[in-house]
Every structure is written in structure tokens, then in C-alpha cells.
Scaffold this motif. Structure first.
Motif, PDB file in Angstrom:
ATOM      1  N   VAL A  18       1.329  -2.276   4.327  1.00 18.90           N
ATOM      2  CA  VAL A  18       2.721  -2.281   4.765  1.00 18.90           C
ATOM      3  C   VAL A  18       3.557  -2.639   3.544  1.00 18.90           C
ATOM      4  O   VAL A  18       3.334  -3.687   2.928  1.00 18.90           O
ATOM      5  CB  VAL A  18       2.970  -3.307   5.889  1.00 18.90           C
ATOM      6  CG1 VAL A  18       4.457  -3.341   6.247  1.00 18.90           C
ATOM      7  CG2 VAL A  18       2.131  -2.982   7.110  1.00 18.90           C
ATOM      8  N   PRO A  19       4.503  -1.803   3.151  1.00 22.44           N
ATOM      9  CA  PRO A  19       5.293  -2.087   1.951  1.00 22.44           C
ATOM     10  C   PRO A  19       6.004  -3.434   2.031  1.00 22.44           C
ATOM     11  O   PRO A  19       6.547  -3.798   3.081  1.00 22.44           O
ATOM     12  CB  PRO A  19       6.309  -0.934   1.918  1.00 22.44           C
ATOM     13  CG  PRO A  19       5.654   0.171   2.680  1.00 22.44           C
ATOM     14  CD  PRO A  19       4.870  -0.507   3.762  1.00 22.44           C
ATOM     15  N   THR A  20       5.967  -4.180   0.932  1.00 23.70           N
ATOM     16  CA  THR A  20       6.723  -5.416   0.843  1.00 23.70           C
ATOM     17  C   THR A  20       8.188  -5.074   0.543  1.00 23.70           C
ATOM     18  O   THR A  20       8.524  -3.934   0.216  1.00 23.70           O
ATOM     19  CB  THR A  20       6.186  -6.306  -0.281  1.00 23.70           C
ATOM     20  OG1 THR A  20       6.388  -5.640  -1.543  1.00 23.70           O
ATOM     21  CG2 THR A  20       4.703  -6.594  -0.097  1.00 23.70           C
ATOM     22  N   GLU A  21       9.037  -6.081   0.656  1.00 16.96           N
ATOM     23  CA  GLU A  21      10.448  -5.844   0.328  1.00 16.96           C
ATOM     24  C   GLU A  21      10.598  -5.399  -1.114  1.00 16.96           C
ATOM     25  O   GLU A  21      11.408  -4.513  -1.422  1.00 16.96           O
ATOM     26  CB  GLU A  21      11.273  -7.110   0.594  1.00 16.96           C
ATOM     27  CG  GLU A  21      11.471  -7.398   2.078  1.00 16.96           C
ATOM     28  CD  GLU A  21      12.321  -8.626   2.334  1.00 16.96           C
ATOM     29  OE1 GLU A  21      12.617  -9.362   1.365  1.00 16.96           O
ATOM     30  OE2 GLU A  21      12.687  -8.852   3.506  1.00 16.96           O
ATOM     31  N   MET A  22       9.805  -5.979  -2.027  1.00 15.58           N
ATOM     32  CA  MET A  22       9.905  -5.582  -3.431  1.00 15.58           C
ATOM     33  C   MET A  22       9.411  -4.149  -3.627  1.00 15.58           C
ATOM     34  O   MET A  22       9.985  -3.387  -4.418  1.00 15.58           O
ATOM     35  CB  MET A  22       9.123  -6.552  -4.318  1.00 15.58           C
ATOM     36  CG  MET A  22       9.233  -6.249  -5.816  1.00 15.58           C
ATOM     37  SD  MET A  22      10.950  -6.133  -6.411  1.00 15.58           S
ATOM     38  CE  MET A  22      11.503  -7.820  -6.224  1.00 15.58           C
ATOM     39  N   ASP A  23       8.350  -3.759  -2.912  1.00 11.37           N
ATOM     40  CA  ASP A  23       7.893  -2.365  -2.974  1.00 11.37           C
ATOM     41  C   ASP A  23       9.033  -1.419  -2.598  1.00 11.37           C
ATOM     42  O   ASP A  23       9.263  -0.391  -3.240  1.00 11.37           O
ATOM     43  CB  ASP A  23       6.728  -2.122  -2.004  1.00 11.37           C
ATOM     44  CG  ASP A  23       5.468  -2.890  -2.381  1.00 11.37           C
ATOM     45  OD1 ASP A  23       5.383  -3.392  -3.517  1.00 11.37           O
ATOM     46  OD2 ASP A  23       4.573  -2.984  -1.523  1.00 11.37           O
ATOM     47  N   ILE A  24       9.741  -1.775  -1.533  1.00 10.72           N
ATOM     48  CA  ILE A  24      10.824  -0.934  -1.021  1.00 10.72           C
ATOM     49  C   ILE A  24      12.005  -0.929  -1.980  1.00 10.72           C
ATOM     50  O   ILE A  24      12.594   0.127  -2.262  1.00 10.72           O
ATOM     51  CB  ILE A  24      11.252  -1.413   0.377  1.00 10.72           C
ATOM     52  CG1 ILE A  24      10.127  -1.135   1.384  1.00 10.72           C
ATOM     53  CG2 ILE A  24      12.549  -0.750   0.818  1.00 10.72           C
ATOM     54  CD1 ILE A  24      10.358  -1.750   2.754  1.00 10.72           C
ATOM     55  N   LEU A  25      12.362  -2.094  -2.498  1.00 17.35           N
ATOM     56  CA  LEU A  25      13.489  -2.173  -3.419  1.00 17.35           C
ATOM     57  C   LEU A  25      13.240  -1.350  -4.673  1.00 17.35           C
ATOM     58  O   LEU A  25      14.169  -0.761  -5.242  1.00 17.35           O
ATOM     59  CB  LEU A  25      13.764  -3.630  -3.801  1.00 17.35           C
ATOM     60  CG  LEU A  25      14.349  -4.512  -2.696  1.00 17.35           C
ATOM     61  CD1 LEU A  25      14.328  -5.977  -3.131  1.00 17.35           C
ATOM     62  CD2 LEU A  25      15.770  -4.087  -2.358  1.00 17.35           C
ATOM     63  N   ARG A  26      11.992  -1.286  -5.112  1.00 19.90           N
ATOM     64  CA  ARG A  26      11.667  -0.552  -6.337  1.00 19.90           C
ATOM     65  C   ARG A  26      11.505   0.951  -6.098  1.00 19.90           C
ATOM     66  O   ARG A  26      11.469   1.727  -7.049  1.00 19.90           O
ATOM     67  CB  ARG A  26      10.379  -1.102  -6.960  1.00 19.90           C
ATOM     68  CG  ARG A  26      10.568  -2.457  -7.644  1.00 19.90           C
ATOM     69  CD  ARG A  26       9.284  -2.922  -8.290  1.00 19.90           C
ATOM     70  NE  ARG A  26       9.467  -4.133  -9.071  1.00 19.90           N
ATOM     71  CZ  ARG A  26       9.841  -4.173 -10.336  1.00 19.90           C
ATOM     72  NH1 ARG A  26      10.079  -3.021 -10.973  1.00 19.90           N
ATOM     73  NH2 ARG A  26       9.979  -5.308 -10.976  1.00 19.90           N
TER      74      ARG A  26
ATOM     75  N   GLU B 159       7.264   3.245   7.381  1.00 24.05           N
ATOM     76  CA  GLU B 159       6.432   4.443   7.266  1.00 24.05           C
ATOM     77  C   GLU B 159       7.037   5.427   6.276  1.00 24.05           C
ATOM     78  O   GLU B 159       6.327   6.052   5.483  1.00 24.05           O
ATOM     79  CB  GLU B 159       6.263   5.101   8.640  1.00 24.05           C
ATOM     80  CG  GLU B 159       5.385   4.317   9.599  1.00 24.05           C
ATOM     81  CD  GLU B 159       3.979   4.094   9.042  1.00 24.05           C
ATOM     82  OE1 GLU B 159       3.387   5.065   8.507  1.00 24.05           O
ATOM     83  OE2 GLU B 159       3.489   2.958   9.131  1.00 24.05           O
ATOM     84  N   ASN B 160       8.350   5.572   6.327  1.00 21.63           N
ATOM     85  CA  ASN B 160       9.022   6.480   5.400  1.00 21.63           C
ATOM     86  C   ASN B 160       8.886   5.986   3.966  1.00 21.63           C
ATOM     87  O   ASN B 160       8.625   6.782   3.044  1.00 21.63           O
ATOM     88  CB  ASN B 160      10.499   6.613   5.766  1.00 21.63           C
ATOM     89  CG  ASN B 160      11.255   7.517   4.807  1.00 21.63           C
ATOM     90  OD1 ASN B 160      10.947   8.690   4.672  1.00 21.63           O
ATOM     91  ND2 ASN B 160      12.249   6.964   4.125  1.00 21.63           N
ATOM     92  N   PHE B 161       9.024   4.677   3.764  1.00 24.62           N
ATOM     93  CA  PHE B 161       8.922   4.142   2.410  1.00 24.62           C
ATOM     94  C   PHE B 161       7.500   4.268   1.858  1.00 24.62           C
ATOM     95  O   PHE B 161       7.330   4.405   0.638  1.00 24.62           O
ATOM     96  CB  PHE B 161       9.389   2.687   2.367  1.00 24.62           C
ATOM     97  CG  PHE B 161      10.886   2.534   2.373  1.00 24.62           C
ATOM     98  CD1 PHE B 161      11.658   3.114   1.375  1.00 24.62           C
ATOM     99  CD2 PHE B 161      11.530   1.818   3.374  1.00 24.62           C
ATOM    100  CE1 PHE B 161      13.040   2.978   1.370  1.00 24.62           C
ATOM    101  CE2 PHE B 161      12.907   1.678   3.377  1.00 24.62           C
ATOM    102  CZ  PHE B 161      13.672   2.269   2.373  1.00 24.62           C
ATOM    103  N   LYS B 162       6.500   4.229   2.708  1.00 21.53           N
ATOM    104  CA  LYS B 162       5.136   4.463   2.237  1.00 21.53           C
ATOM    105  C   LYS B 162       5.027   5.848   1.607  1.00 21.53           C
ATOM    106  O   LYS B 162       4.429   6.018   0.544  1.00 21.53           O
ATOM    107  CB  LYS B 162       4.141   4.335   3.404  1.00 21.53           C
ATOM    108  CG  LYS B 162       3.882   2.901   3.826  1.00 21.53           C
ATOM    109  CD  LYS B 162       3.071   2.818   5.102  1.00 21.53           C
ATOM    110  CE  LYS B 162       1.673   3.322   4.950  1.00 21.53           C
ATOM    111  NZ  LYS B 162       0.852   3.080   6.175  1.00 21.53           N
ATOM    112  N   ARG B 163       5.623   6.840   2.255  1.00 18.36           N
ATOM    113  CA  ARG B 163       5.596   8.203   1.713  1.00 18.36           C
ATOM    114  C   ARG B 163       6.403   8.293   0.419  1.00 18.36           C
ATOM    115  O   ARG B 163       5.994   8.968  -0.531  1.00 18.36           O
ATOM    116  CB  ARG B 163       6.138   9.188   2.749  1.00 18.36           C
ATOM    117  CG  ARG B 163       5.240   9.353   3.965  1.00 18.36           C
ATOM    118  CD  ARG B 163       5.713  10.490   4.846  1.00 18.36           C
ATOM    119  NE  ARG B 163       6.965  10.164   5.519  1.00 18.36           N
ATOM    120  CZ  ARG B 163       7.038   9.575   6.703  1.00 18.36           C
ATOM    121  NH1 ARG B 163       5.922   9.230   7.353  1.00 18.36           N
ATOM    122  NH2 ARG B 163       8.205   9.330   7.262  1.00 18.36           N
ATOM    123  N   VAL B 164       7.537   7.598   0.376  1.00 20.14           N
ATOM    124  CA  VAL B 164       8.376   7.616  -0.823  1.00 20.14           C
ATOM    125  C   VAL B 164       7.636   6.983  -2.000  1.00 20.14           C
ATOM    126  O   VAL B 164       7.678   7.495  -3.129  1.00 20.14           O
ATOM    127  CB  VAL B 164       9.707   6.867  -0.568  1.00 20.14           C
ATOM    128  CG1 VAL B 164      10.492   6.688  -1.877  1.00 20.14           C
ATOM    129  CG2 VAL B 164      10.554   7.619   0.442  1.00 20.14           C
TER     130      VAL B 164
END
Length: 330
Positions: free
Chosen positions: A141-149, A46-51
Motif C-alpha cells: 500500500v503506497p505510503t504518503e511519501m510514495d504518493i507525494l513523490r 490503487e491508482n497511485f500504485k499504477r502511477v
């Protein structure tokens, strides 16, 4: 199992992750979480979606502000430009998404991004826009690559602990901004090793830390690394991590960017990736040729490569402690 530097076998091997802002330190910690902590928890998604939404907004604002004003006027998209340059957005409304699509449909905006992405604070802007339809979906839902980037400044420190090869590890990422670097010496106490990150493309990015703005972020990295090694009490296993090899390879293949690299770092070697990387390493470590320094070149976004590099870092740390007589492995 034997002891680590005379401590209980349950004491973690503490590794500091240092470097200037935007060099990939936080991406490294995310990879450790993916590899050795079973990924992310629900609240983190959820936090990474906002980021990611913030990265989209901030990235577009940054890009639009450095495109020539006359070129922007020819777009006849004043409403979209004002929407993203006036203030950050916190949600991707239908209006916000429409403006993104309109701006990205312009060759001017897209071409300027790919021409200048090495200098941008948000180089993953293009990736997120290309995946916009998926990102704005209600069940996204963010993927791992979404989060890594994704990019979010580290304030203070971020810590991750895990077990690897039967040993407990504690990895500490400390913020790389000038004000955060003042905290490094205190936080560094008790650590066995330092992994110092350098972005290979930062020769073309200016730090903004100096009033005259003359120093690139790579030059700032060199100065910080030099100060670190020259500290009276510094005795850590030191591992240099040259990140963003994927972007650096693009630079070597790009005639204009390659010429700038040669000029900025006085490079007169062959136009080969490995030779150029070695030149950067020599630039960063100038004056410390006699010191035992380990280094690795990779892309922190690549999980498979990071797994291999982490094993090499393990080997570096243990080898250094054996040489120094401070580590017993039984």
C-alpha cells in the motif's frame, strides 16, 4: 463570520495553482488532501500504485536514453536495457524487478542518475528503486511519501475543497503544459489569489516547448509569470512558491552544479543557499519590483513545512484583501 468579497459566507475562497509542468503543483494539492481532507481514499491508493510503476518504468527509460551509449555497451546488459527502452511496462513482474536490480547494481547507472537527477522528469526514480522490495510486495500500500513523490501530468484541472480556520477554500490546479496553459484565463475567473510555482532547479532543465530548445524551464516560468502580471485584467493576490529547496541545496553544495547555476543565472553572490534563492526570486520578478508580491521557499514533499507555508498563504490572501478593501473579517 463576515462575508468574503460580498459573497455568501459559504462561498469558497478560490485559489489558482499555476506553473509549468513538473514544478510541484500537484504535490501541493496532495499535501492539502493529507492535511485537511484526512488523506486518500482506497481507490486513489490503487491508482497511485499504477502511477508509481509507470514512474519506475518511465524513469528508467529516460535515464538509460541519456547515458552515453558506449558506457551502456560496457554494462553487457543488453536484455535489461532493451526491456526498459523498448516500451513502458504496466506491472512489476519477476523479470522486470530482476532487470531493475541488475541495472541499479551498476555504478554507471546509479552514478549517472545522481549526477543528472536535477534534470530528469522523474527525479524520484532513485527513491522508488531503493524501496523496490517494499513496492513489489503483494500487500503493498503506497505510503504518503510514495504518493507525494509520484508524478502524473494534470490534464484540465484538479480541484480540492476544504475548511480551514472556519473558511471554505477551493484550490484549483491547472495543467502546466503549453496546451493546458491556454485554459488558464477562463479557469482563473472568480479566483481571489494565484499561487505560482517555480522549481528552483529548473535553470538546468530544458522545456522542449521551443523548436531550438534554448530556453530552460525556469526561463519559460519567468516569461509566463511576466505575461500573467502584465495581463490587463489581472488583479489577483499573487504568491510565488519556490519549490524543491532540498534539491537546490544539493546543487549549491555540488561544485559542478553550482558553477553551472552561476553561469546560467549570472550569479556572482556568496555561496549561500538564501542568497542564491533571493537571486532566483529577483530573476523571476525582474521588472515587477514595484508590485506587491508574496513569496515562500520550501520543499513540497515536507508535510510539516507545507502546513506552515499554507498558514502563511492564508495570511497573505487575507492581508491582500484587507489592503484592497475587498474582504471583511468579523
Amino acid at each position: 463570520m463576515g462575508s468574503l468579497c460580498g459573497k455568501s459566507e459559504r462561498s469558497p475562497i478560490r485559489v489558482m495553482v499555476l506553473g509549468t509542468s513538473g514544478c510541484g503543483k500537484s504535490t501541493f494539492l496532495k499535501q492539502m488532501k493529507i492535511l485537511y481532507k484526512d488523506g486518500f481514499e482506497e481507490f486513489e491508493y490503487e491508482n497511485f500504485k499504477r502511477v508509481i510503476i509507470k514512474n519506475l518504468s518511465s524513469g528508467l527509460r529516460e535515464l538509460l536514453k541519456i547515458i552515453d551509449e558506449e558506457d551502456l555497451e560496457h554494462l553487457e546488459m543488453d536484455d535489461a536495457i532493451e526491456f526498459y527502452t523498448k516500451k513502458p511496462i504496466s506491472e512489476l513482474t519477476d523479470e522486470a524487478v530482476d532487470y531493475i536490480n541488475r541495472l541499479w547494481s551498476s555504478d554507471c547507472v546509479k552514478d549517472n542518475f545522481y549526477r543528472m537527477q536535477y534534470q530528469l522528469h522523474f527525479p524520484s526514480l532513485g527513491y522508488y528503486i531503493e524501496n523496490l522490495e517494499r513496492i513489489v510486495a503483494e500487500d503493498y500500500v503506497p505510503t504518503e511519501m510514495d504518493i507525494l513523490r509520484s508524478r502524473q501530468a494534470t490534464i484540465g484541472k484538479a480541484t480540492i475543497e476544504f475548511i480551514h480556520n472556519k473558511y471554505p477554500w477551493e484550490i484549483i490546479d491547472v495543467g502546466g503544459q503549453a496546451v493546458e496553459r491556454l485554459k488558464w484565463p477562463e479557469i482563473m475567473e472568480g479566483s481571489l489569489a494565484v499561487v505560482f510555482f517555480v522549481s528552483l532547479v529548473d535553470f538546468n532543465t530544458y522545456s522542449g516547448e521551443q523548436p531550438d530548445g534554448d530556453l530552460s524551464k525556469m526561463e519559460v516560468s519567468k516569461n509566463i509569470f511576466n505575461d500573467l502580471l502584465n495581463s490587463d485584467s489581472y488583479d489577483k493576490c499573487t504568491i510565488l512558491f519556490y519549490n524543491k529547496e532540498d534539491l537546490f541545496e544539493d546543487i549549491i553544495d555540488n561544485d559542478e552544479q553550482y558553477e553551472f547555476f552561476k553561469e546560467k543565472l549570472n550569479y556572482d553572490g556568496e555561496r549561500k543557499l538564501e542568497d542564491a534563492e533571493n537571486h532566483v526570486h529577483n530573476f523571476i520578478t525582474e521588472g515587477h519590483e514595484e508590485k506587491r508580491l508574496y513569496h515562500h521557499v520550501t520543499c513540497a514533499l515536507d508535510t510539516d513545512k507545507m502546513s506552515k507555508v499554507w498558514q502563511s498563504i492564508n495570511d497573505n490572501v487575507f492581508r491582500e484583501r484587507i489592503v484592497g478593501g475587498g474582504l471583511a473579517i468579523l
